[in-house]
Scaffold this motif. Sequence first.
Motif, short mmCIF file in Angstrom:
data_model
loop_
_atom_site.label_atom_id
_atom_site.label_comp_id
_atom_site.label_asym_id
_atom_site.label_seq_id
_atom_site.Cartn_x
_atom_site.Cartn_y
_atom_site.Cartn_z
N UNK A 188 -35.08 9.26 -4.04
CA UNK A 188 -35.79 10.02 -3.00
C UNK A 188 -37.24 9.58 -2.91
N UNK A 189 -37.87 9.36 -4.04
CA UNK A 189 -39.27 8.93 -4.08
C UNK A 189 -39.42 7.54 -3.45
N UNK A 190 -38.61 6.59 -3.91
CA UNK A 190 -38.72 5.22 -3.42
C UNK A 190 -38.40 5.13 -1.93
N UNK A 191 -37.44 5.92 -1.48
CA UNK A 191 -37.08 5.90 -0.06
C UNK A 191 -38.22 6.46 0.79
N UNK A 192 -38.85 7.53 0.31
CA UNK A 192 -39.97 8.10 1.06
C UNK A 192 -41.13 7.12 1.14
N UNK A 193 -41.34 6.34 0.06
CA UNK A 193 -42.42 5.37 0.06
C UNK A 193 -42.11 4.18 0.96
N UNK A 194 -40.84 3.80 1.05
CA UNK A 194 -40.46 2.74 1.99
C UNK A 194 -40.72 3.19 3.42
N UNK A 195 -40.43 4.46 3.69
CA UNK A 195 -40.74 5.01 5.02
C UNK A 195 -42.24 5.00 5.27
N UNK A 196 -43.01 5.28 4.23
CA UNK A 196 -44.47 5.27 4.34
C UNK A 196 -44.98 3.86 4.68
N UNK A 197 -44.38 2.84 4.06
CA UNK A 197 -44.78 1.46 4.37
C UNK A 197 -44.60 1.17 5.85
N UNK A 198 -43.49 1.63 6.41
CA UNK A 198 -43.26 1.38 7.84
C UNK A 198 -44.19 2.24 8.69
N UNK A 199 -44.51 3.44 8.22
CA UNK A 199 -45.45 4.30 8.94
C UNK A 199 -46.80 3.62 9.09
N UNK A 200 -47.23 2.89 8.07
CA UNK A 200 -48.49 2.13 8.16
C UNK A 200 -48.48 1.23 9.39
N UNK A 201 -47.38 0.51 9.57
CA UNK A 201 -47.30 -0.42 10.71
C UNK A 201 -47.19 0.32 12.04
N UNK A 202 -46.45 1.42 12.04
CA UNK A 202 -46.29 2.19 13.27
C UNK A 202 -47.63 2.77 13.73
N UNK A 203 -48.37 3.36 12.79
CA UNK A 203 -49.66 3.95 13.15
C UNK A 203 -50.66 2.88 13.58
N UNK A 204 -50.67 1.76 12.88
CA UNK A 204 -51.59 0.68 13.26
C UNK A 204 -51.32 0.22 14.68
N UNK A 205 -50.04 0.12 15.05
CA UNK A 205 -49.69 -0.29 16.40
C UNK A 205 -50.11 0.74 17.43
N UNK A 230 -44.59 11.23 3.37
CA UNK A 230 -44.51 10.51 4.64
C UNK A 230 -45.07 11.35 5.79
N UNK A 231 -44.47 12.50 6.04
CA UNK A 231 -44.84 13.30 7.21
C UNK A 231 -46.30 13.72 7.18
N UNK A 232 -46.81 14.11 6.01
CA UNK A 232 -48.20 14.57 5.91
C UNK A 232 -49.18 13.48 6.30
N UNK A 233 -48.87 12.22 5.95
CA UNK A 233 -49.76 11.11 6.35
C UNK A 233 -49.85 11.01 7.88
N UNK A 234 -48.72 11.23 8.52
CA UNK A 234 -48.66 11.15 9.98
C UNK A 234 -49.58 12.20 10.62
N UNK A 235 -49.39 13.46 10.26
CA UNK A 235 -50.16 14.52 10.91
C UNK A 235 -51.64 14.46 10.55
N UNK A 236 -51.96 14.08 9.32
CA UNK A 236 -53.36 13.96 8.93
C UNK A 236 -54.05 12.86 9.74
#
Length: 298
Positions: free
Chosen positions: A198-215, A143-149
Amino acid sequence: MSSLSIEQLFGVKGYVAAVTGGSSGLGFMISKGLVTNGANVYLIDLPTEPIEEKVAGLNELGRSSGGTAYGLPCDVTDKDAVARVATFIAERESHLDILISNAGIRRDPPVQCNVLSASLTELQESMWSARPSDWADTFCVNTTAHYFLSVALLPLLAAASELNLGGGRQGRSEGRGVIVITSSCASMHNATNVDLTSYATSKAATDHLVRLLAAKFRKFYVRVAGINPGFVPSKMNPVGEEGNMFSSLFDQVPAKRAGNEEDIAGAIMYLVSRAGAYVNGVSLCVDGGRVLVANGQE
């Protein structure tokens, strides 16, 4: 009304791309798809991975299409290393058309159990065996690495979106300036044969990160999309290998098989090309129908 050819709709020839986790699994499948179709790819992975070997293979593959590959070692959990990668690319490119933020990890509990058949004691023992550091590492990579990259490469992606291509066309009209983040269909269902919390929860956070970054990037029309793959061969998911915890589930997927290179590359080519230029802030599930049957699956 004009009619575009398949090459015009899905073409990425001459596009500049960066792919993290690019030397194996999904990342290498995606890199191959891009290079085969004429894109110039910065393959980014851990220094311990066989980057140069994979780059050599990609450059051989790209001889006929004009696609190229260049290897960059980087630990995407290191913010300073990510900044160096962004600087390196900026010194060589005026823009970045595509970012595939793909690197990911999974840390299963040391003590595993079948969640459906486990007793209360067995289930608690399995879940309690998870290490806090495994949760932290999983979120850091997934999750976090996608954000900073994405943030580090935003100026180059925005420059791609704003490219003047002539005839009144801008880069954004051709799909340029796009981030695709790899999630998982595990974010959408309840895994029952093993504890993937832990894996599935991090990926759910990643799904929301997609929407946050797009916005957040909407003003510059730097598009952000996600892909949620199902069973696809990778280090994390050794499809076909004896003892793979998911092997008994493949025939229960509606597609009756695991995913392959064409399934993943095809989804990516759609999202990053003219064909997907009007797609933003959504995640595409590429799982052969896995989530339709996964909840409560034996």
